[in-house]
Design an enzyme around this catalytic site. Structure first.
Site, PDB file in Angstrom:
ATOM      1  CB  SER A 413      -1.049  -0.078   1.100  1.00  0.00           C
ATOM      2  OG  SER A 413      -1.824   0.848   1.124  1.00  0.00           O
ATOM      3  N   GLY A 580     -17.191 -11.350  -0.078  1.00  0.00           N
ATOM      4  CA  GLY A 580     -15.839 -11.897   0.724  1.00  0.00           C
ATOM      5  C   GLY A 580     -14.761 -10.732   0.730  1.00  0.00           C
ATOM      6  CG  ASP A 604      -7.189  -2.904  -3.708  1.00  0.00           C
ATOM      7  OD1 ASP A 604      -7.633  -2.270  -3.347  1.00  0.00           O
ATOM      8  OD2 ASP A 604      -5.841  -3.181  -3.753  1.00  0.00           O
ATOM      9  CG  ASP A 645      -9.748  -7.956   0.441  1.00  0.00           C
ATOM     10  OD1 ASP A 645      -8.478  -8.076   0.862  1.00  0.00           O
ATOM     11  OD2 ASP A 645     -10.677  -8.608   0.908  1.00  0.00           O
ATOM     12  CG  HIS A 646      -5.715  -2.344   0.191  1.00  0.00           C
ATOM     13  ND1 HIS A 646      -4.937  -2.080  -0.674  1.00  0.00           N
ATOM     14  CD2 HIS A 646      -5.091  -1.918   1.313  1.00  0.00           C
ATOM     15  CE1 HIS A 646      -3.933  -1.115  -0.669  1.00  0.00           C
ATOM     16  NE2 HIS A 646      -3.974  -1.091   0.664  1.00  0.00           N
ATOM     17  CG  ASP A 648      -7.544 -11.108   0.189  1.00  0.00           C
ATOM     18  OD1 ASP A 648      -8.165 -11.295   1.333  1.00  0.00           O
ATOM     19  OD2 ASP A 648      -8.470 -10.995  -0.744  1.00  0.00           O
ATOM     20  CG  ASP A 656     -11.213 -13.965   2.353  1.00  0.00           C
ATOM     21  OD1 ASP A 656     -11.813 -14.934   1.995  1.00  0.00           O
ATOM     22  OD2 ASP A 656     -10.652 -13.115   1.467  1.00  0.00           O
TER      23      ASP A 656
END
EC number: 3.1.1.3
Length: 691
Positions: A413, A580, A604, A645-646, A648, A656
């Site tokens: 990120s 999810g 994401d 996603d971000h 994960d 999840d």
């Protein structure tokens, strides 16, 4: 009596002849079938083959049935007359049997010669059928090739090889011919190709997806390849992006004057992400994760030459600075990245920098985390924004860090932006700090003087908002949200807290002899409440564009980006979060998904896909997961990972259950393997220069 004996002798001779005839018939049938099996030749005409194979079988069955009946009649006669046989009659019978056997052997040889002749004629007929079928198949394939405009190399040689099979050896039955529009169908003697490194164009992938929408390749790597073509054309914009107008820059990246490939266009890349089937398999990931090399008992030297430093993003807290209930940033409880990689023998570290600070402040802190020493944000910067010049002191993981002694940097990120800015300062320095130092004298941090090249081997970014995020513009950087963030920092800065959220340079730490009321009053007067020197602003489109203008590419560094997508297109054309997706990112995902610009909608959960691929004003090239990502001075864009996603990428979503620890282990193992290839390439280059 003599007449009776003669009749019995005659009966015995008839019985012997029958027995020998049965044996001869059996040998004939076996010989016929063996000759038939040895003469089978592969053919694509199944009907002709079946008809040919049935003929000798029917003949053999007829012969066998006739001989069986004859044998049965002789056997009945033997039962009626065989009770009164004598020794003399037995001798005569044996002599007669030998004579008859000789005659039968001649008959058998004659029959075999005739059978071989018949088989040769059938073989010629089958060869003719095969040639006709092969020619028909070739004509069909030519029509298919003209329809799909695909090249098929080697089809004629394959057909010729099939026709020229050695007829003296048993042949393998031919496989059913299936038209293949991508390559020539393999023959039965050649195994099908399993080469996954050969790139495909986007157009070919779309065609494959349309033909087999539900077909999945279980042999693909853990990450779904959206763009599998290696593009040698470097994409570089001549114009720098205007602040707040990144869409125009991205639309104008591929100008008509430059050789471009639609496979490397951002819009096409995102479109492919929508259409590509999801083939991620946690089972395959678990199998690949087992390939991680274990630490040897006597191993002292780490497997990697250069230390790997992982840099967290916005709101990240690691190590001793993380609260008791705060999840492990790198891997959560699914796969503890730092711990597990160290067990495997790798030299890895997780940097601890400000969770709420600006990229500038975080970059300075990252430098001192590696080098060691008291943080010096710079006299010019401190005077400009109104916070303390000096911060906390780091012990340092590499006190001898200098040119020639490198590190690998991996940022998640906002961590990816922080890494880029620190490397820029190392190489080119800070012009504002240099000018301030010349004007006012005093000390200046080595970070700001520049000239420190060859200290970073690679930069890898995971879900980094290189071009910013609408979620920051429309949510994170709003006045209400900023007040909440700073209020949290103010509360955590009390004298009883050991948690540092990264704003102590702004005075967010209660002094030992200071009351809490006085502390609140003092902090309320801080300039941070109205400043842009914080993470909330740096993650906006404008803040990220400024960072892009400040940074440049180092020709000696390998750059790689990883991007996830966890949204789908709704009936109105907007993007909605996938089922999810981390529940805390539902709002931000919808904010991004409803952007006015279609190419900025896929995301994401926090970062738009188009922002994570690469900085909009810097060169890039798309690479596959199979090829070694070792190029320097250019962003190597890895294929978009479907369904990630971000968070994960760091495994902190405990709700999840689709994302397994083995999958995360496989992902980071792949990153480490790429870094080892970078080191190997560098060592090889050094050896070549020395020679």
């Amino acid at each position: 009596m003599l007449r009776g004996q003669e009749e019995r002798k005659y009966s015995i001779r008839k019985y012997s002849i029958g027995v020998v005839s049965v044996l001869a018939a059996t040998m004939f049938v076996v010989t016929s079938h063996e000759a038939q099996a040895s003469e089978k030749i592969p053919t694509t005409n199944a009907a002709a083959q079946k008809e040919t194979l049935n003929q000798p079988g029917e003949q053999g069955n007829a012969i066998t049935s006739h001989q069986m009946q004859s044998g049965k009649q002789l056997d009945d006669m033997h039962k009626e007359n065989g009770k009164s046989g004598t020794v003399t009659e037995g001798k005569d019978m044996l002599q007669s049997s030998k004579h008859q056997s000789t005659q039968n052997s001649k008959i058998i040889r004659t029959q075999n010669d005739n059978q071989v002749k018949q088989d040769s004629e059938r073989q010629g007929s089958k060869q003719s059928h095969q040639n006709n079928a092969t020619n028909k198949t070739e004509r069909q394939n030519d029509q298919i090739q003209n329809t799909h405009h695909a090249e098929r190399n080697g089809s004629q040689s394959t057909t010729s090889q099939s026709n020229d099979v050695d007829k003296s050896q048993p042949s393998i039955p031919a496989q059913k011919v299936i038209p293949n529009h991508d390559k020539a169908a393999p023959t039965s003697t050649t195994p099908p190709s399993n080469d996954k490194t050969a790139p495909k164009s986007t157009k070919e992938q779309d065609a494959t997806t349309d033909k087999h929408p539900n077909q999945q390749d279980t042999h693909q790597p853990a990450h779904q390849i959206i763009d599998a073509k290696q593009d040698d054309n470097v994409h570089q914009s001549n114009q720098k992006p205007q602040v707040g107008d990144l869409s125009k820059h991205i639309d104008g990246q591929n100008s008509p004057e430059k050789p471009t490939d639609k496979n490397t266009d951002n819009k096409q890349l995102i479109k492919d992400a929508l259409q590509a089937p999801k083939t991620r398999s946690t089972t395959n990931a678990a199998a690949d994760a087992k390939k991680v090399r274990p630490l040897k008992a006597n191993q002292v030297q780490p497997l990697n030459k250069y230390p790997v430093v992982f840099v967290h993003g916005f709101l990240g807290l690691v190590g001793d600075n993380a609260p008791a209930l705060y999840p492990n940033y790198w891997g959560g409880n699914k796969y503890k990245v730092i711990e597990e990689l160290r067990k495997q023998g790798y030299n890895v570290h997780q940097a601890s920098v400000s969770a709420f600070g600006s990229n500038y402040d975080r970059a300075v802190e990252l430098y001192y985390y590696i080098k060691g020493g008291r943080v010096d944000y710079g006299a010019a910067h401190a005077a400009k924004y109104g916070h303390e010049r000096y911060g906390k002191t780091y012990k340092g993981i590499m006190p001898n860090w200098e040119p020639g002694k490198k590190v690998h940097l991996v940022g998640h990120s906002m961590g990816g932006q922080t890494i880029r800015l620190m490397e820029e300062f190392l190489r080119n320095g800070n012009k504002e700090e240099i000018a301030y130092h010349k004007a006012h004298g005093g000390e200046i941090s080595p970070l700001f003087t520049g000239g420190h090249n060859n200290m970073v081997a690679s930069i890898t970014t995971l879900a980094t908002p290189h071009n910013g995020s609408q979620a920051a513009d429309k949510f994170g950087n709003t006045e209400a949200v900023r007040k909440i963030m700073f209020a949290l920092n103010r509360f955590m800065g009390n004298k009883y807290s050991n948690i540092d959220l990264g704003l102590t340079q702004w005075g967010f730490k209660q002094l030992p002899n200071e009351s809490y009321i006085d502390y609140i009053k003092r902090v309320s007067k801080s300039k941070i409440w109205t400043s842009d020197d914080n993470a909330a602003y740096d993650l906006t489109l404008n803040g990220s564009a400024k960072l892009n203008n400040m940074t440049s590419m180092n020709p000696n560094i390998t750059y790689t980006t990883y991007t996830g997508v966890s949204s789908h297109t709704g009936p109105l054309g907007y993007e909605n979060p996938d089922l999810g997706t981390f529940f805390l990112m539902d709002t931000t995902s919808r904010i991004i998904g409803h952007d006015a610009r279609e190419e900025w909608r896929k995301n994401d959960g926090v970062v738009p896909v188009i922002s994570s691929l690469h900085p909009s004003n810097q060169p890039f090239v798309n690479v596959t997961n199979d090829e070694p990502a070792t190029r320097r001075g250019i962003w190597q864009v890895k294929p978009i990972i479907q369904g990630w996603d971000h968070v994960d990428f760091i495994g902190v979503d405990f709700l999840d259950f689709k994302r397994k620890g083995a999958e995360l282990a496989n992902f980071y193992t792949g990153i480490i393997n790429d870094l080892l290839r970078v080191e190997a390439t560098e060592s090889k280059g050094t050896q070549l220069k020395a020679s």
